[in-house]
Enzyme design. Structure first.
Site, PDB file in Angstrom:
ATOM      1  N   ARG A   1       0.484  -1.567   0.137  1.00  0.00           N
ATOM      2  CA  ARG A   1      -0.144  -0.323  -0.578  1.00  0.00           C
ATOM      3  C   ARG A   1       1.243   0.936  -0.381  1.00  0.00           C
ATOM      4  O   ARG A   1       0.743   2.090  -0.409  1.00  0.00           O
ATOM      5  CB  ARG A   1      -0.585  -0.403   1.498  1.00  0.00           C
ATOM      6  CG  ARG A   1      -1.716   1.581   1.219  1.00  0.00           C
ATOM      7  CD  ARG A   1      -2.586   1.769   1.722  1.00  0.00           C
ATOM      8  NE  ARG A   1      -2.787   0.566   2.908  1.00  0.00           N
ATOM      9  CZ  ARG A   1      -1.914   1.073   4.423  1.00  0.00           C
ATOM     10  NH1 ARG A   1      -1.551   1.562   4.508  1.00  0.00           N
ATOM     11  NH2 ARG A   1      -1.959   0.044   5.518  1.00  0.00           N
TER      12      ARG A   1
ATOM     13  N   TYR B   1     -14.688  18.807 -14.293  1.00  0.00           N
ATOM     14  CA  TYR B   1     -15.315  17.752 -14.669  1.00  0.00           C
ATOM     15  C   TYR B   1     -16.575  17.627 -13.346  1.00  0.00           C
ATOM     16  O   TYR B   1     -15.931  18.149 -12.587  1.00  0.00           O
ATOM     17  CB  TYR B   1     -14.374  16.565 -14.394  1.00  0.00           C
ATOM     18  CG  TYR B   1     -14.808  15.357 -14.096  1.00  0.00           C
ATOM     19  CD1 TYR B   1     -15.510  14.613 -14.864  1.00  0.00           C
ATOM     20  CD2 TYR B   1     -14.442  14.519 -12.662  1.00  0.00           C
ATOM     21  CE1 TYR B   1     -15.689  13.752 -14.762  1.00  0.00           C
ATOM     22  CE2 TYR B   1     -14.620  12.829 -13.004  1.00  0.00           C
ATOM     23  CZ  TYR B   1     -15.337  12.337 -13.791  1.00  0.00           C
ATOM     24  OH  TYR B   1     -16.123  11.419 -13.821  1.00  0.00           O
TER      25      TYR B   1
ATOM     26  N   ASP C   1      -6.219  20.104 -14.226  1.00  0.00           N
ATOM     27  CA  ASP C   1      -6.296  19.001 -14.613  1.00  0.00           C
ATOM     28  C   ASP C   1      -5.662  18.509 -15.523  1.00  0.00           C
ATOM     29  O   ASP C   1      -6.645  19.462 -16.790  1.00  0.00           O
ATOM     30  CB  ASP C   1      -7.844  18.874 -14.293  1.00  0.00           C
ATOM     31  CG  ASP C   1      -8.498  17.376 -14.756  1.00  0.00           C
ATOM     32  OD1 ASP C   1      -7.877  16.639 -15.507  1.00  0.00           O
ATOM     33  OD2 ASP C   1      -9.487  16.698 -13.866  1.00  0.00           O
TER      34      ASP C   1
ATOM     35  N   LYS D   1      -8.091   7.943 -19.074  1.00  0.00           N
ATOM     36  CA  LYS D   1      -8.424   8.080 -20.484  1.00  0.00           C
ATOM     37  C   LYS D   1      -7.157   8.310 -21.706  1.00  0.00           C
ATOM     38  O   LYS D   1      -7.006   7.217 -21.254  1.00  0.00           O
ATOM     39  CB  LYS D   1      -8.299  10.172 -20.236  1.00  0.00           C
ATOM     40  CG  LYS D   1     -10.042   9.791 -19.022  1.00  0.00           C
ATOM     41  CD  LYS D   1     -11.054   9.523 -19.098  1.00  0.00           C
ATOM     42  CE  LYS D   1     -11.921   9.498 -17.806  1.00  0.00           C
ATOM     43  NZ  LYS D   1     -12.180  10.852 -17.693  1.00  0.00           N
TER      44      LYS D   1
HETATM   45  C1  PLP Z   1     -12.504  11.840 -15.825  1.00  0.00           C
HETATM   46  C2  PLP Z   1     -12.579  12.424 -15.642  1.00  0.00           C
HETATM   47  C3  PLP Z   1     -11.799  12.457 -14.235  1.00  0.00           C
HETATM   48  C4  PLP Z   1     -11.895  11.736 -13.720  1.00  0.00           C
HETATM   49  O1  PLP Z   1     -11.408  10.714 -13.619  1.00  0.00           O
HETATM   50  P1  PLP Z   1     -11.288   8.811 -12.702  1.00  0.00           P
HETATM   51  O2  PLP Z   1     -10.897   8.291 -13.413  1.00  0.00           O
HETATM   52  O3  PLP Z   1     -12.957   8.732 -14.137  1.00  0.00           O
HETATM   53  O4  PLP Z   1     -12.033   9.257 -11.526  1.00  0.00           O
HETATM   54  C5  PLP Z   1     -11.081  13.491 -13.585  1.00  0.00           C
HETATM   55  N1  PLP Z   1     -10.933  15.279 -14.342  1.00  0.00           N
HETATM   56  C6  PLP Z   1     -11.610  14.805 -16.166  1.00  0.00           C
HETATM   57  C7  PLP Z   1     -11.341  16.058 -17.285  1.00  0.00           C
HETATM   58  C8  PLP Z   1     -11.893  13.191 -16.312  1.00  0.00           C
HETATM   59  O5  PLP Z   1     -12.283  13.232 -17.383  1.00  0.00           O
END
Ligand code: PLP
Length: 392
Positions: free
Chosen positions: A52, A105, A185, A210
């Site tokens: 962990r 998001y 982000d 993604k």
């Molecule tokens: C999908 C997404 C998230 C969240 O990510 P997860 O892997 O689904 O927890 C955060 N920011 C953006 C811009 C996203 O497209």
């Protein structure tokens, strides 16, 4: 090698995170499935003892993403993008105020509000493309400010799903002038499209789910910082909260990132071409993609990004019914949430109750993949015609 020139990102994705070169050694790192390590007595800093806290199967991906973001430290891999976002938001001091884009998001916005409800943090929601408004909100002299500055500015650019582009360098400067941390982000742009740390950001987060992993087969996240104290705080958060990545998922993300440059190059080219054609389609009321010369984000994106990303916003003529009919009529495009996979997909964002109310009901978010652009176009065109009734 003599003092080598810095490697380009297209090379880093392929070459970073490889095992040391030994005769008959593997070219890929192994997946180590072990929750614990042989260990007794004091544990020197950096030595593995429990999975962990740290495990070697994370390292190749963490090093690769760190190099891609131009960071002084490896990335901190976490169990999802939201785990990475939670780690970054945990850097907000008690009672501190965070400025959040209204079209970040939607789960990020919900998380910030949840934090406020539980901990007394404050949240100011802004239009991140409106630099003056963001700067005022950061300083605390916006419409509902009391003159005290924010402790953190959250930036997402381009935003999900509205594709607004923030003036990242200007916002970083304003935030730092009042001592606020800046978190970006970078999921939509990918490190190939922009490097927020180089633009002055303190923390970068990714939904590795993604583009980085790129095959819609894992859920993972990552957070990065150049600052040793912030980097240590992100690692500490991971150990304390336990939202860790499994070794197999980490390995799949490394396998996926090897083709990031190829995938992004192809999907961005596809997205720009589809945006150009959609803008002229009789069934389309509005299309957003920063590549379009008349898009409100075009000039900024051209100045601060490499490429314009692979997400499109499309509003067909005929409102929600036409949008739903379009999603039902595609055959090649996959009706699904998420984005950044090799396969093209689309969805109407407001089908989710959490999606922000200022996102139009009929907005479709298209994640453009790496298929042949003519096949993608033919399918979109037939679906648009079927959904909107336009002919000719
Ligand atoms: C999908 C997404 C998230 C969240 O990510 P997860 O892997 O689904 O927890 C955060 N920011 C953006 C811009 C996203 O497209």
């Amino acid at each position: 090698m003599p003092d080598a020139a810095p490697l380009s990102p297209a090379t880093i994705v392929v070459s970073a995170g490889r095992p040391a070169r030994t005769q008959a050694g593997p070219v890929n790192p192994p997946i180590v499935l072990s929750s614990t390590y042989v260990s007794q007595g004091a544990v020197p800093d950096g030595e593995l003892f429990y999975a962990r806290a740290d495990t070697e199967t994370w390292h190749p991906f963490e090093e690769t993403l760190g190099a891609l973001e131009g960071s002084a430290h490896p990335a901190v891999l976490l169990g999802s993008g939201m785990a990475a976002i939670a780690a970054a938001l945990s850097l907000l001091p008690p009672g501190g105020r965070v400025v959040v884009p209204r079209h970040a998001y939607n789960v990020t916005v919900a998380h910030a509000h949840d934090l406020a409800a539980r901990t007394g943090a404050q949240v100011t929601v802004v239009d991140v493309a409106d630099t003056e408004a963001v700067v005022a909100a950061v300083r605390g002299d916006g419409p509902d400010g009391d003159g005290s500055p924010a402790a953190m500015l959250w930036v997402e650019s381009p935003t999900n799903p509205m594709l607004e582009v923030a003036d990242v360098p200007a916002l970083v400067e304003a935030a730092h002038a009042v001592g606020a941390l800046v978190a970006v982000d970078n999921t939509f742009a990918t490190p190939l499209g922009q490097q927020p740390l180089a633009l002055g950001a303190d923390v970068v987060v990714h939904s590795v789910t993604k583009y980085l992993a790129g095959h819609s087969d894992v859920v993972l996240g990552a957070a990065l910082s150049d600052d040793p104290a912030l980097h240590a705080a992100l690692r500490r958060y991971r150990t304390l909260h336990g939202a860790i990545a499994g070794p197999t998922e980490a390995w799949l993300a490394l396998r996926g990132v090897r083709t990031l440059a190829l995938r992004v190059e192809r999907s961005q080219a596809n997205a720009a071409e589809l945006a150009r054609r959609l803008a002229e389609h009789p069934g389309v009321a509005q299309v957003r993609h920063p590549s379009l010369p008349d898009d409100p984000g075009h000039a900024r994106a051209a100045a601060q990004m490499r490429g314009f990303g692979s997400i499109l916003g499309v509003r067909p003529h005929g409102g929600v019914d036409a949008a739903d009919a379009l999603v039902a009529a595609v055959r090649l495009w996959v009706p699904a949430t998420s984005l950044g996979g090799v396969e093209s997909s689309l969805e109407r964002r407001r089908r989710f109750p959490l999606e922000t109310a200022s996102v139009p009901e009929d907005l479709l978010r298209l994640s453009v993949g790496v298929e042949d652009v003519e096949d993608l176009w033919r399918d979109l065109d037939q679906a648009l015609r079927a959904a909107t009734g336009v002919t000719g």
